[in-house]
Design an enzyme around this catalytic site. Structure first.
Site, PDB file in Angstrom:
ATOM      1  N   ARG A   1      17.658 -10.151 -47.066  1.00  0.00           N
ATOM      2  CA  ARG A   1      16.999 -10.065 -48.382  1.00  0.00           C
ATOM      3  C   ARG A   1      18.028  -9.969 -49.505  1.00  0.00           C
ATOM      4  NH1 ARG A   1      13.011  -5.400 -48.715  1.00  0.00           N
ATOM      5  NH2 ARG A   1      14.450  -4.457 -47.255  1.00  0.00           N
ATOM      6  N   ASP A  49     -11.341   0.093 -46.992  1.00  0.00           N
ATOM      7  CA  ASP A  49     -10.823  -0.886 -47.953  1.00  0.00           C
ATOM      8  C   ASP A  49     -10.779  -2.281 -47.348  1.00  0.00           C
ATOM      9  OD1 ASP A  49     -10.259   0.948 -50.020  1.00  0.00           O
ATOM     10  OD2 ASP A  49      -8.346   1.493 -49.095  1.00  0.00           O
ATOM     11  N   HIS A  86      -3.048  -1.931 -63.315  1.00  0.00           N
ATOM     12  CA  HIS A  86      -1.904  -2.833 -63.192  1.00  0.00           C
ATOM     13  C   HIS A  86      -0.984  -2.736 -64.389  1.00  0.00           C
ATOM     14  CE1 HIS A  86      -5.004  -4.625 -60.554  1.00  0.00           C
ATOM     15  NE2 HIS A  86      -3.969  -4.635 -59.745  1.00  0.00           N
TER      16      HIS A  86
HETATM   17  N1  GLN Z   1      -6.892   2.848 -50.853  1.00  0.00           N
HETATM   18  C1  GLN Z   1      -5.884   1.940 -51.279  1.00  0.00           C
HETATM   19  C2  GLN Z   1      -5.099   2.541 -52.440  1.00  0.00           C
HETATM   20  O1  GLN Z   1      -5.677   3.190 -53.228  1.00  0.00           O
HETATM   21  C3  GLN Z   1      -6.468   0.623 -51.709  1.00  0.00           C
HETATM   22  C4  GLN Z   1      -5.420  -0.355 -52.131  1.00  0.00           C
HETATM   23  C5  GLN Z   1      -5.929  -1.757 -52.259  1.00  0.00           C
HETATM   24  O2  GLN Z   1      -7.093  -1.988 -52.348  1.00  0.00           O
HETATM   25  N2  GLN Z   1      -5.054  -2.727 -52.298  1.00  0.00           N
HETATM   26  O3  GLN Z   1      -3.924   2.331 -52.577  1.00  0.00           O
END
Ligand code: GLN
Ligand code: ZN
Length: 753
Positions: free
Chosen positions: A16, A598, A691
């Site tokens: 990397r 998730d 984000h």
């Molecule tokens: N439970 C995970 C978090 O909060 C969900 C992250 C995701 O959906 N990418 O980090």
């Protein structure tokens, strides 16, 4: 003689090193000169590997400082006006501004590249877009490659894919730009030819989608026009292009590449109809997975082609090796048997070379290698650590009842409400809290055996305690333990499940300098013991509010891993679902009343060809339901997905039958609620864009909640951020969540009248 080539080699560097150089350059600790030196060194090493493996063409243009789509955007001079960068002045720093943004100028959007886990930078087009050719990026590379002995093939994204993936301004028809785009492409191709490229490869994954007729009718004029300037290899990848076969056969291109791994059915059709004046490149070695090929089978496949088209046969990996780790030799800690099953990019080139030898010099010349390959194939079938009969039996005996909760949602909801007693508009988060430098340091120390297990345990329990305290004082209604013990939501579970393998160096680029190390599912998956119960139970024991257990779902565990090919994907998915189901049941038994599964990879698993989608969605839905249906009605199941484009998959999302779903919504300002206003269960559209470092005000969140309430009845609406908070810092998170809780409380008051 059979010709060998590839569409691209990974460019992050064996260790990397290019990724690290990029990070260092961006943070100001490495000079541009050093960055370029590293880039050139990696590029040279990649060419060296191709030469040493006996490839017949040196591929150029696959090395990118960030992304090949962005490279093309720059070479076309198609820099959106909002950046205020004139294309002739677009140096490396300007290039990085397009990729990463600058103060007050957001970067180009990043989106998943077809059905891979790679992200490209989305071109922006409008009626004002103009093109002009800036070929230097690639001509420089071609000239450098010319110093070697092999002929040079320049590879770049094709015009149709570039345009198809571009994001048009409102109501603008992108196809209007095609004539200008073709003209500029011609200038570029001419420059590449003059610089010394003997062949131009245009990489067109978009042809593997079900293109609409207005796009299909552009293929012939586009390619016949481009072929006038240089010989062209048109590369289709990721799925079958049988639906375009008559048209592709009649193009004036020099050769066509087919992804035979993803679309083996293409072989017969094309071999029967392929014209005599072109070469045919067959992508027979999987560029998207890490297992060795069954050489004897592949040889039989290509032998048919060889007999038919002789020296016009080219062999390649199915697609660019961008999606594959670099070299298995970098793995020093793998079990030797398992290691012998794997082939990374370097090994895939060796496999190509063996196939060529087998075809050109006769099967006997590679008999020893074939025998070894047979042995490995056999070993994979028989191996005791790949097979787990208990799991196989369990998958066989899955019953319809296992896929259904006991009662329908409205009845479950009453029981859950009685048990949980949550206020209207309940507030929660998506799972993770900031992964601070301290957390990363402790984890690294523990992994390197520099920290005792007991000390690490103490550290994590402190982090959880703190997370719970913060949430309690913020007044959140449903708490989480914060995921401090998890590095990555898939790796964490892969380490604990049987049937998974983790590598030290199996990195692949996700975007820019970001790399991921997907685990490898090599055997039957099972869960030797509970994975999350300890910490979740601990978190619940220190608060009276409900703590939500956090799991990664079966679809995401599979989607973000390399998956064995000796078992159907459906069977692998069901094994994963059973493992998650066991964990869900154990969490419930440990007194956890809310469990979130998730599934951020749910949508990207969608097959590229529409005809295959229904089957996949059905399998995915069943897997989720299997994972989540073992609990009593009073236990509340949540799921989470990190995006907002739901219209195509809404029925499948409904069919998951989760009690609550949380999704991203704040950036679109709740626009997506139009699509999902008839979603029947509870829903938490995100009200905080995690984000960005920006902290939303209470008012702003209240406005979003108000908008959501226009579409979703108050008794089914949850209040939460867009996604997990692990990339943010505590200062931002505390203020933002405080604003979120206050906004929810004031909306609640309004509802109460
Ligand atoms: N439970 C995970 C978090 O909060 C969900 C992250 C995701 O959906 N990418 O980090
Ligand atoms: Zn998310």
């Amino acid at each position: 003689m059979t010709t060998l080539h590839i569409s691209g080699f990974p460019h992050i560097g064996r260790k990397r090193e290019f990724k690290h150089a990029l990070d260092a350059y961006w943070s100001g600790t490495l000079s541009q000169q050093k960055l370029v030196q590293t880039a050139h060194a990696v590029r040279e090493e990649n060419w060296g590997i191709q030469i040493a493996s006996g490839l017949d063409w040196l591929t150029v243009g696959d090395f990118s400082y960030y992304d090949q789509m962005l490279d093309l955007t720059c070479m076309l001079g198609a820099i959106p006006k909002r950046f205020d960068i004139s294309p002739e002045k677009a140096d490396l720093d300007a290039y990085f501004i397009l990729a990463r943004g600058a103060k007050n100028t957001p970067a180009l959007a990043l989106t998943k590249w077809f059905d891979t886990n790679y992200h490209y930078l989305v071109p922006e087009v409008s009626s004002k877009t103009t093109f002009s050719a800036y070929p230097t990026l690639l001509t420089e590379a071609i000239q450098a490659a010319k110093l070697h002995q092999l002929p040079v093939k320049a590879t770049l994204i094709g015009p149709l894919t570039w345009l198809y993936l571009s994001h048009p301004d409102k109501n603008f028809d992108r196809l209007q730009l095609l004539p200008g785009l073709i003209e500029t492409f011609k200038v570029l191709l001419k420059a590449f030819k003059e610089a010394g490229a003997g062949l131009i490869e245009l990489y067109e994954p978009a042809l593997g989608l079900d293109l609409d007729p207005n796009w299909i009718e552009q293929i012939t004029p586009t390619y016949n026009s481009l072929c006038q300037s240089t010989p062209i290899l048109l590369s289709t990848v990721f799925s079958s292009v049988n639906y375009l076969a008559p048209l592709l056969n009649h193009l004036k291109i020099s050769g066509l590449h087919l992804d035979i791994v993803r679309g083996p059915e293409q072989l017969e059709l094309f071999l029967n109809t392929y014209p005599k004046d072109k070469f045919l490149s067959l992508g027979v070695i999987d560029g998207r997975n890490v297992f060795k090929a069954n050489l004897r089978e592949v040889l039989q496949q290509v032998d048919v082609a060889h007999k038919k088209i002789g020296a016009r046969l080219w062999l390649a990996t199915s697609c660019s090796l961008l999606h594959c780790p670099i070299d298995i030799k970098e793995e020093t800690r793998l079990d030797p048997t398992l290691k012998s099953w794997l082939a990374f990019s370097v090994q895939k080139l060796e496999e190509l070379a063996l196939l060529k030898k087998g075809l050109d010099q006769g099967i006997k010349s590679i008999e020893a290698d074939l025998r070894q390959s047979d042995q490995i194939a056999q070993a994979r079938q028989d191996n005791e650590f790949a097979r787990n009969n208990t799991v196989r039996d369990r998958v066989q005996s899955i019953a319809v009842a296992d896929l259904n909760r006991k009662s329908p949602f409205p009845q479950r909801k009453i029981q859950q409400q009685e048990k949980l007693k949550l206020p209207p508009l309940p507030t929660t988060t998506i799972g993770s809290f900031p992964q601070t430098a301290d957390i990363r340091k402790a984890r690294a120390a523990f992994r390197a055996n520099h920290m005792e297990a007991s000390e690490y345990h103490e550290f994590i329990s402190h982090e959880i305690r703190m997370a719970i305290q913060h949430q309690n004082s913020l007044g959140l209604d449903v708490l989480v333990h914060g995921e401090a013990e998890r590095s990555d939501m898939v790796e964490f579970f892969a380490e604990k499940l049987d049937g998974f393998l983790l590598t030290q160096n199996g990195w692949v680029q996700s975007y820019g300098s970001r790399c991921v190390k997907p685990p490898i599912i090599y055997g039957d998956v099972s869960r030797p013991k509970p994975m999350t119960v300890g910490w979740t139970h601990f978190a619940q024991s220190i608060t009276t509010r409900p703590v939500k257990g956090m799991l990664t779902g079966p679809i995401t565990l599979m989607g973000w891993s390399f998956v064995r090919e000796d078992l159907s994907r459906e069977a692998v998915l069901l094994q994963l679902a059973l493992a998650v189901r066991d964990e869900v049941e154990d969490l419930e038994s440990a007194g956890i009343g809310i469990i979130q599964i998730d599934e951020p990879a749910f949508r990207e698993g969608l097959p590229l060809r529409k005809g295959m989608r229904e089957t996949w969605l059905k399998q995915a839905v069943n897997a989720f339901r299997l994972a989540s249906s073992g609990v009593s009605d009073a236990t509340q199941i949540h799921t989470h997905m990190c995006y907002s484009e739901f219209s195509e998959i809404l029925d499948a999302i409904k069919a998951l039958d989760a009690d609550v779903i949380s999704i991203e919504a704040s950036r679109s300002k709740m626009a997506l609620l139009e699509d999902i206003s008839n979603y029947p269960n509870d829903i938490g559209p995100g009200v905080y864009d995690i984000h960005s470092p920006r902290i939303p005000e209470q008012e702003e969140i209240a406005t979003l909640i108000g908008r959501a309430l226009e579409k979703i009845p108050a008794d089914r609406l949850w209040i939460n951020p867009d996604c997990g908070l692990k990339t943010r810092n505590w200062r931002e998170v505390k203020i933002a969540l405080e604003n979120m809780v206050k906004a929810a409380q004031s909306e609640r008051k309004k509802l109460a009248g």
